[in-house]
Design an enzyme around this catalytic site. Structure first.
Site, PDB file in Angstrom:
ATOM      1  N   CYS A   1     -28.608 159.091  26.303  1.00 26.86           N
ATOM      2  CA  CYS A   1     -29.772 159.265  25.450  1.00 26.86           C
ATOM      3  C   CYS A   1     -29.334 159.385  23.987  1.00 26.86           C
ATOM      4  O   CYS A   1     -28.148 159.357  23.687  1.00 26.86           O
ATOM      5  CB  CYS A   1     -30.534 160.510  25.871  1.00 26.86           C
ATOM      6  N   GLU A   2     -30.297 159.497  23.097  1.00 30.73           N
ATOM      7  CA  GLU A   2     -29.974 159.734  21.690  1.00 30.73           C
ATOM      8  C   GLU A   2     -30.804 160.901  21.168  1.00 30.73           C
ATOM      9  O   GLU A   2     -31.946 161.118  21.578  1.00 30.73           O
ATOM     10  CB  GLU A   2     -30.206 158.483  20.843  1.00 30.73           C
TER      11      GLU A   2
END
Length: 257
Positions: free
Chosen positions: A2-3
């Site tokens: 994810c970011e």
């Protein structure tokens, strides 16, 4: 993976520019198409927008992007699902109450053995390792500090110790905020940048958009943005070393002695 994206500022500030760059990575310039969320702190409360749809074409995301909510602390996340299903309950960030404050958390990485975590009264709603880790972390804090603590430097040093334990179970990049402080703990990828006068122009990496911050700020503004990867092409970002954390208080980085 994810970011993550967060902001800490000394005056209520909108995060539209940085958020616009993150949105593109949610299914357009990146593979993080399994949901997104963002939490804004305002006065004594917070509000969260979430959607399990890809952020780059989510009508809710574009509503948030076009609605300049002013905040001193923001936590955001775009998701690439691994173990748990794509669903609203598994979409970050997660928020729980502790010591009369809303704590918001987002995580990037994968953890092993997370279902063995003892979470006390902080029960996960979804199935993600991230939410289990958050509930475990809050439970540990509530056990060590059953009353509202006053020594906040000690609190965040203890949170860093807990994050070290979680990092031993896999990749653990974390954002955590209570609206006053924003903490970023790095397992492998997290960076930050602090902007202050004299402000200049910035260009997004993921979209052909430029902004002149001098037109948007005052000489007294201090704004820090934290992200998994740099969001701009013409600015120098600071990388957090693996196993280290950075703590910000209304835009300024704190060095805990």
């Amino acid at each position: 993976m994810c970011e993550l994206l967060a902001m800490s500022a000394n005056v209520p500030t909108d995060i539209c520019f940085s958020f616009s760059g993150l949105l593109q990575r949610g299914g357009r310039t990146g593979p993080h198409k399994d949901g997104w969320g963002i939490t804004f702190y305002e006065r004594n409360g917070c509000r969260t927008f979430k959607d399990p749809q890809p952020s780059f074409n989510s009508p809710i995301a574009h509503l948030v992007q076009d609605y300049p909510i002013q905040s001193c602390a923001v936590v955001s996340h775009i998701r690439q699902a691994n173990r748990s299903k794509v669903a609203l309950e598994n979409t970050h960030p997660f928020t729980r109450e502790l010591w009369g404050r809303n704590w918001t958390y987002a995580h990037n990485g994968q953890l092993k053995g997370y279902r063995q975590f003892k979470t006390g009264t902080f029960r996960p709603v979804g199935q993600t390792d991230s939410e289990y880790a958050f509930c475990w972390l809050l439970h540990q804090l509530s056990v060590k500090y059953p009353r509202t603590p006053s020594h906040w430097a000690a609190i965040f040093r203890y949170i860093a110790q807990l994050a070290d334990q979680l990092r031993q179970k896999g990749v653990f990049n974390m954002l955590l905020s209570d609206g006053r402080f924003v903490m970023a703990y790095c397992s492998n990828n997290l960076c930050w940048i602090t902007c202050r006068a004299p402000f200049g122009k910035a260009t997004l990496l993921d979209q052909d958009v430029e902004i002149d911050f001098q037109q948007q700020t005052t000489p007294d503004d201090v704004v820090t943005v934290i992200a998994t990867q740099p969001l701009t092409t013409n600015e120098t970002w600071n990388k957090i070393a693996p196993g280290e954390f950075a703590l910000f208080h209304f835009g300024e980085r704190l060095v805990l002695g």
